[in-house]
Design a protein around this motif. Structure first.
Motif, PDB file in Angstrom:
ATOM      1  N   VAL A  86       0.861  -1.183   0.000  1.00 28.05           N
ATOM      2  CA  VAL A  86       0.000   0.000   0.000  1.00 28.05           C
ATOM      3  C   VAL A  86       0.900   1.236   0.000  1.00 28.05           C
ATOM      4  O   VAL A  86       1.857   1.311   0.779  1.00 28.05           O
ATOM      5  N   PHE A  87       0.597   2.182  -0.877  1.00 30.45           N
ATOM      6  CA  PHE A  87       1.320   3.452  -0.846  1.00 30.45           C
ATOM      7  C   PHE A  87       0.984   4.181   0.455  1.00 30.45           C
ATOM      8  O   PHE A  87      -0.134   4.064   0.971  1.00 30.45           O
ATOM      9  N   PRO A  88       1.937   4.946   0.996  1.00 25.92           N
ATOM     10  CA  PRO A  88       1.642   5.730   2.210  1.00 25.92           C
ATOM     11  C   PRO A  88       0.428   6.627   1.994  1.00 25.92           C
ATOM     12  O   PRO A  88       0.136   7.042   0.871  1.00 25.92           O
ATOM     13  N   ASP A  89      -0.272   6.913   3.081  1.00 21.95           N
ATOM     14  CA  ASP A  89      -1.499   7.711   2.981  1.00 21.95           C
ATOM     15  C   ASP A  89      -1.269   9.072   2.321  1.00 21.95           C
ATOM     16  O   ASP A  89      -0.284   9.764   2.613  1.00 21.95           O
ATOM     17  N   ILE A  90      -2.208   9.423   1.443  1.00 18.89           N
ATOM     18  CA  ILE A  90      -2.291  10.791   0.928  1.00 18.89           C
ATOM     19  C   ILE A  90      -3.287  11.511   1.828  1.00 18.89           C
ATOM     20  O   ILE A  90      -4.420  11.051   2.000  1.00 18.89           O
ATOM     21  N   VAL A  91      -2.890  12.621   2.426  1.00 18.42           N
ATOM     22  CA  VAL A  91      -3.745  13.342   3.369  1.00 18.42           C
ATOM     23  C   VAL A  91      -4.410  14.519   2.669  1.00 18.42           C
ATOM     24  O   VAL A  91      -3.735  15.386   2.108  1.00 18.42           O
ATOM     25  N   PHE A  92      -5.742  14.538   2.704  1.00 13.32           N
ATOM     26  CA  PHE A  92      -6.527  15.593   2.060  1.00 13.32           C
ATOM     27  C   PHE A  92      -7.170  16.472   3.129  1.00 13.32           C
ATOM     28  O   PHE A  92      -7.664  15.971   4.138  1.00 13.32           O
ATOM     29  N   ASP A  93      -7.194  17.788   2.865  1.00 19.08           N
ATOM     30  CA  ASP A  93      -7.868  18.718   3.778  1.00 19.08           C
ATOM     31  C   ASP A  93      -8.877  19.604   3.061  1.00 19.08           C
ATOM     32  O   ASP A  93      -9.460  20.515   3.656  1.00 19.08           O
ATOM     33  N   THR A  94      -9.108  19.321   1.771  1.00 11.76           N
ATOM     34  CA  THR A  94     -10.030  20.120   0.964  1.00 11.76           C
ATOM     35  C   THR A  94     -10.864  19.197   0.084  1.00 11.76           C
ATOM     36  O   THR A  94     -10.335  18.227  -0.482  1.00 11.76           O
ATOM     37  N   VAL A  95     -12.144  19.505  -0.038  1.00 15.92           N
ATOM     38  CA  VAL A  95     -13.000  18.695  -0.914  1.00 15.92           C
ATOM     39  C   VAL A  95     -12.569  18.876  -2.367  1.00 15.92           C
ATOM     40  O   VAL A  95     -11.998  19.901  -2.747  1.00 15.92           O
ATOM     41  N   GLY A  96     -12.810  17.852  -3.180  1.00 15.42           N
ATOM     42  CA  GLY A  96     -12.444  17.920  -4.585  1.00 15.42           C
ATOM     43  C   GLY A  96     -12.205  16.537  -5.153  1.00 15.42           C
ATOM     44  O   GLY A  96     -12.338  15.522  -4.458  1.00 15.42           O
ATOM     45  N   VAL A  97     -11.888  16.498  -6.442  1.00 17.71           N
ATOM     46  CA  VAL A  97     -11.561  15.241  -7.127  1.00 17.71           C
ATOM     47  C   VAL A  97     -10.089  15.301  -7.509  1.00 17.71           C
ATOM     48  O   VAL A  97      -9.643  16.240  -8.179  1.00 17.71           O
ATOM     49  N   TYR A  98      -9.326  14.295  -7.094  1.00 18.12           N
ATOM     50  CA  TYR A  98      -7.883  14.278  -7.295  1.00 18.12           C
ATOM     51  C   TYR A  98      -7.509  13.060  -8.133  1.00 18.12           C
ATOM     52  O   TYR A  98      -8.006  11.958  -7.891  1.00 18.12           O
ATOM     53  N   SER A  99      -6.636  13.271  -9.116  1.00 14.59           N
ATOM     54  CA  SER A  99      -6.290  12.204 -10.066  1.00 14.59           C
ATOM     55  C   SER A  99      -4.812  11.836  -9.962  1.00 14.59           C
ATOM     56  O   SER A  99      -3.943  12.716  -9.867  1.00 14.59           O
ATOM     57  N   TYR A 100      -4.552  10.514 -10.034  1.00 13.04           N
ATOM     58  CA  TYR A 100      -3.196   9.983  -9.940  1.00 13.04           C
ATOM     59  C   TYR A 100      -3.033   8.835 -10.936  1.00 13.04           C
ATOM     60  O   TYR A 100      -4.012   8.304 -11.475  1.00 13.04           O
ATOM     61  N   THR A 101      -1.794   8.447 -11.171  1.00 13.51           N
ATOM     62  CA  THR A 101      -1.498   7.242 -11.943  1.00 13.51           C
ATOM     63  C   THR A 101      -0.562   6.352 -11.137  1.00 13.51           C
ATOM     64  O   THR A 101       0.255   6.843 -10.341  1.00 13.51           O
ATOM     65  N   VAL A 102      -0.706   5.044 -11.357  1.00  9.29           N
ATOM     66  CA  VAL A 102       0.179   4.056 -10.728  1.00  9.29           C
ATOM     67  C   VAL A 102       0.739   3.179 -11.826  1.00  9.29           C
ATOM     68  O   VAL A 102      -0.004   2.658 -12.661  1.00  9.29           O
ATOM     69  N   ARG A 103       2.056   3.003 -11.846  1.00  9.04           N
ATOM     70  CA  ARG A 103       2.698   2.157 -12.846  1.00  9.04           C
ATOM     71  C   ARG A 103       3.887   1.440 -12.214  1.00  9.04           C
ATOM     72  O   ARG A 103       4.321   1.765 -11.101  1.00  9.04           O
ATOM     73  N   GLN A 104       4.407   0.457 -12.950  1.00 13.77           N
ATOM     74  CA  GLN A 104       5.593  -0.272 -12.516  1.00 13.77           C
ATOM     75  C   GLN A 104       6.812   0.238 -13.276  1.00 13.77           C
ATOM     76  O   GLN A 104       6.755   0.464 -14.485  1.00 13.77           O
TER      77      GLN A 104
END
Length: 201
Positions: A86-104
């Motif tokens: 598991v990747f370490p927690d991403i901590v959010f403090d604001t509402v919204g939609v957040y986009s990421y990518t995961v690859r090897q």
């Protein structure tokens, strides 16, 4: 009069202490942490020594928060052999939609076909129904797909033989011995024919 002033002062002090005590809870309610699950599966003729694989999490834009310890807009973890992480927690403090990518990250073993799948991760942060805290929902999909998956999974396939198989020197040179056998038979046949020719003369 003095007693009244003292009571007001004491009341203010108690109120201040209560607020200070409650402050951590208020702060905690103002953030939400999300960890992104991943898995590596190794198939085929695997090396005797388990290999280590590197997985990379990147934000789609600079405004998206990243896990603690990220560098140059990326966070990486490693998994040795087949396993989950598991990747370490991403901590959010604001509402919204957040986009990421995961690859090897492609490895260096020439006998391995490394899974190059890219996963799109969308994290939607909203307030709870009563508005007292933040909550997050995570959607993981293979890039280009609309189907959600539970985690980013990578399958690495090894060919035969594994690249780290030592050469023992015990392999039998069938081709060489086969050629020598054919030559030997040819010589024997030649000698036989020569002898028969001399006998007939």
């Amino acid at each position: 009069m003095r007693k009244r002033i003292f009571r007001v002062f004491l009341s203010l002090m108690l109120t201040g202490i209560c607020l200070l005590t409650a402050a951590p809870d208020v702060l905690a309610a103002a953030t939400v942490g999300v960890g992104i699950p991943v898995e590596v599966k190794v198939t085929g003729n695997r090396p005797t020594t388990a290999q280590t694989y590197q997985l990379l999490l990147q934000a789609e834009n600079s405004n998206s928060p990243m896990p603690s310890g990220s560098k140059d807009g990326a966070c990486s973890i490693t998994i040795t052999g087949s396993g989950n992480g598991v990747f370490p927690d991403i901590v959010f403090d604001t509402v919204g939609v957040y986009s990421y990518t995961v690859r090897q990250v492609k490895g260096t073993n020439s006998r391995c076909t490394y899974d190059d799948t890219v996963y799109d991760v969308n994290i939607t942060v909203t307030y709870t129904a009563d508005g007292s805290a933040l909550e997050a929902t995570t959607a993981i999909r293979e890039s280009g797909s609309t189907e959600k998956v539970q985690k980013a999974k990578f399958v690495n396939q090894y060919a035969y033989p594994p690249s780290d198989t030592p050469k023992t020197g015990d392999s039998f040179p069938f081709a060489l011995y086969g050629a020598l056998t054919v030559v030997s038979i040819g010589i024997l046949v030649g000698l036989y024919l020569t002898r028969k020719k001399k006998e007939t003369e």
